[in-house]
Write a protein that holds these residues in place. Structure first.
Motif, mmCIF file in Angstrom:
data_model
loop_
_atom_site.group_PDB
_atom_site.id
_atom_site.type_symbol
_atom_site.label_atom_id
_atom_site.label_comp_id
_atom_site.label_asym_id
_atom_site.label_seq_id
_atom_site.Cartn_x
_atom_site.Cartn_y
_atom_site.Cartn_z
ATOM 1 N N LYS A 44 28.684 -50.148 18.143
ATOM 2 C CA LYS A 44 29.538 -51.341 18.144
ATOM 3 C C LYS A 44 31.018 -50.967 18.112
ATOM 4 O O LYS A 44 31.842 -51.588 18.794
ATOM 5 C CB LYS A 44 29.203 -52.227 16.939
ATOM 6 N N ASN A 45 31.351 -49.951 17.326
ATOM 7 C CA ASN A 45 32.759 -49.558 17.173
ATOM 8 C C ASN A 45 33.161 -48.422 18.114
ATOM 9 O O ASN A 45 34.264 -47.873 17.990
ATOM 10 C CB ASN A 45 33.023 -49.149 15.723
ATOM 11 N N LYS A 46 32.259 -48.092 19.045
ATOM 12 C CA LYS A 46 32.525 -47.081 20.074
ATOM 13 C C LYS A 46 32.987 -45.741 19.469
ATOM 14 O O LYS A 46 33.943 -45.128 19.936
ATOM 15 C CB LYS A 46 33.556 -47.602 21.073
ATOM 16 N N ILE A 47 32.292 -45.351 18.414
ATOM 17 C CA ILE A 47 32.573 -44.067 17.757
ATOM 18 C C ILE A 47 31.596 -43.030 18.292
ATOM 19 O O ILE A 47 30.387 -43.290 18.325
ATOM 20 C CB ILE A 47 32.431 -44.197 16.229
ATOM 21 N N PRO A 48 32.072 -41.876 18.747
ATOM 22 C CA PRO A 48 31.169 -40.846 19.274
ATOM 23 C C PRO A 48 30.104 -40.452 18.251
ATOM 24 O O PRO A 48 30.421 -40.171 17.083
ATOM 25 C CB PRO A 48 32.109 -39.668 19.574
ATOM 26 N N ILE A 49 28.857 -40.449 18.682
ATOM 27 C CA ILE A 49 27.752 -40.124 17.784
ATOM 28 C C ILE A 49 27.726 -38.630 17.453
ATOM 29 O O ILE A 49 27.414 -38.234 16.328
ATOM 30 C CB ILE A 49 26.414 -40.566 18.415
ATOM 31 N N ILE A 50 28.064 -37.795 18.435
ATOM 32 C CA ILE A 50 28.095 -36.350 18.226
ATOM 33 C C ILE A 50 29.413 -35.972 17.569
ATOM 34 O O ILE A 50 30.485 -36.284 18.074
ATOM 35 C CB ILE A 50 27.952 -35.590 19.560
ATOM 36 N N GLY A 51 29.332 -35.309 16.417
ATOM 37 C CA GLY A 51 30.541 -34.940 15.688
ATOM 38 C C GLY A 51 31.180 -33.665 16.193
ATOM 39 O O GLY A 51 30.713 -33.047 17.157
ATOM 40 N N LYS A 52 32.243 -33.262 15.534
ATOM 41 C CA LYS A 52 32.991 -32.055 15.928
ATOM 42 C C LYS A 52 32.483 -30.813 15.181
ATOM 43 O O LYS A 52 32.482 -29.728 15.719
ATOM 44 C CB LYS A 52 34.490 -32.242 15.631
ATOM 45 N N ASN A 53 32.064 -31.015 13.939
ATOM 46 C CA ASN A 53 31.625 -29.885 13.094
ATOM 47 C C ASN A 53 30.106 -29.874 13.002
ATOM 48 O O ASN A 53 29.522 -30.131 11.942
ATOM 49 C CB ASN A 53 32.239 -30.014 11.692
ATOM 50 N N ASN A 54 29.463 -29.566 14.115
ATOM 51 C CA ASN A 54 28.007 -29.722 14.183
ATOM 52 C C ASN A 54 27.263 -28.841 13.181
ATOM 53 O O ASN A 54 26.276 -29.283 12.573
ATOM 54 C CB ASN A 54 27.519 -29.427 15.601
ATOM 55 N N PHE A 55 27.716 -27.613 12.987
ATOM 56 C CA PHE A 55 27.030 -26.727 12.049
ATOM 57 C C PHE A 55 27.075 -27.294 10.635
ATOM 58 O O PHE A 55 26.042 -27.372 9.943
ATOM 59 C CB PHE A 55 27.647 -25.326 12.081
ATOM 60 N N LEU A 56 28.265 -27.696 10.188
ATOM 61 C CA LEU A 56 28.400 -28.251 8.842
ATOM 62 C C LEU A 56 27.641 -29.567 8.708
ATOM 63 O O LEU A 56 27.025 -29.836 7.661
ATOM 64 C CB LEU A 56 29.879 -28.466 8.504
ATOM 65 N N LEU A 57 27.665 -30.391 9.748
ATOM 66 C CA LEU A 57 26.950 -31.667 9.711
ATOM 67 C C LEU A 57 25.444 -31.451 9.593
ATOM 68 O O LEU A 57 24.757 -32.154 8.846
ATOM 69 C CB LEU A 57 27.260 -32.483 10.973
ATOM 70 N N ILE A 58 24.941 -30.463 10.315
ATOM 71 C CA ILE A 58 23.508 -30.169 10.252
ATOM 72 C C ILE A 58 23.142 -29.580 8.888
ATOM 73 O O ILE A 58 22.126 -29.952 8.289
ATOM 74 C CB ILE A 58 23.109 -29.204 11.395
ATOM 75 N N MET A 59 23.980 -28.671 8.377
ATOM 76 C CA MET A 59 23.713 -28.083 7.062
ATOM 77 C C MET A 59 23.746 -29.146 5.975
ATOM 78 O O MET A 59 22.909 -29.152 5.071
ATOM 79 C CB MET A 59 24.740 -26.987 6.760
ATOM 80 N N ARG A 60 24.722 -30.055 6.059
ATOM 81 C CA ARG A 60 24.800 -31.145 5.082
ATOM 82 C C ARG A 60 23.537 -32.010 5.149
ATOM 83 O O ARG A 60 23.001 -32.433 4.123
ATOM 84 C CB ARG A 60 26.037 -32.004 5.370
#
Length: 272
Positions: A44-60
């Motif tokens: 709805k807010n047109k925010i990219p689903i894929i983040g910039k810090n993929n490794f940290l996001l996956i670890m979190r």
């Protein structure tokens, strides 16, 4: 913040109620139903689903999903109020991890307040004969991993939208819970389906109300109120499940929450 604590308390007692359902399934349904809100918000807010810090996001996400699983498992062995209280010692482990990984300094008085909370854990384990050792180990592992989650999120900082972080968490938790459920599936019946899908609803709105509380008022005002979740959960546990809390369990819970509240209050003095 009060609405947030009530939402989380409702989620906690539903997990307790679903004692016949696999904890893996509970993780799966809790995460799957939250994706409806997180994906909807991002699209709805047109925010990219894929983040910039993929490794940290996956670890979190992996760390958070494992912590959530251990918490849900512990509720099957502990009174729900005790489990929630012990989960709240996560800031102690977060401070330890932050010291090693982020070089953050913990002030001497904070260690005093952490010690008060840890004494509460010792009171629960050493003096409350009703507490289950296996359940205690599960919730302590959940708290350790939750503390690591705090540090990873701090490392991510403001580089990612909060909903992107939560969405990653829910996606990975859904996959993890789904895969682990394959060999442990228990088909829900009747109202259990509604209870399972309501977990994500209560969890999502608990997060939303908590976020709005921190955006609206100062941290030192609203942060201590989040520990009211323990009170709401304990009352519901007594009312719905006839849970019994001994003098020692109530003393241990009070020490844990008291130490954490003092820590929040003390930290807020240096953020003004």
């Amino acid at each position: 913040m009060l609405f947030s604590t009530m939402s989380f308390a409702c989620m906690n007692v539903i997990v307790k109620h679903l004692s016949d359902v696999s904890s893996y399934q509970i993780v799966f349904f809790r995460s799957l139903s939250s994706l409806f809100f997180t994906f909807g918000f991002l699209i709805k807010n047109k925010i990219p689903i894929i983040g910039k810090n993929n490794f940290l996001l996956i670890m979190r996400s992996i760390t958070g999903a494992t912590s959530m699983l251990f918490f849900f498992m512990s509720v099957k062995y502990l009174s729900v109020g005790t489990a929630v209280s012990l989960r709240y010692i996560a800031p102690i482990f977060a401070a330890i991890f932050a010291g090693f990984l982020l070089r953050e300094r913990v002030r001497p008085w904070q260690w005093v307040f952490f010690a008060i909370s840890f004494i509460g854990v010792l009171v629960l384990k050493g003096l409350d004969t009703e507490i289950n050792t296996y359940g205690l180990m599960l919730i302590l592992m959940a708290s350790v991993l939750s503390g690591l989650v705090y540090v990873i999120i701090s490392k991510i900082g403001n580089s990612e939208h909060p909903v992107v972080i939560v969405n990653y968490f829910m996606v990975i938790a859904t996959v993890m819970g789904g895969l682990l459920s394959i060999g442990n599936w228990v088909t829900p019946s009747g109202w259990e389906w509604l209870f399972l899908f309501s977990l994500g609803v209560f969890g999502y709105f608990g997060q939303v109300f908590m976020t709005k509380a921190f955006q609206t008022a100062t941290t030192n005002v609203v942060a201590p109120i989040k520990y009211v979740e323990v009170i709401f959960t304990t009352i519901l546990g007594i009312t719905l499940f006839n849970e019994i809390y001994t003098f020692w369990s109530l003393l241990g819970i009070s020490l844990i929450i008291g130490g954490m509240v003092l820590n929040v209050w003390y930290k807020s003095k240096f953020k003004r």
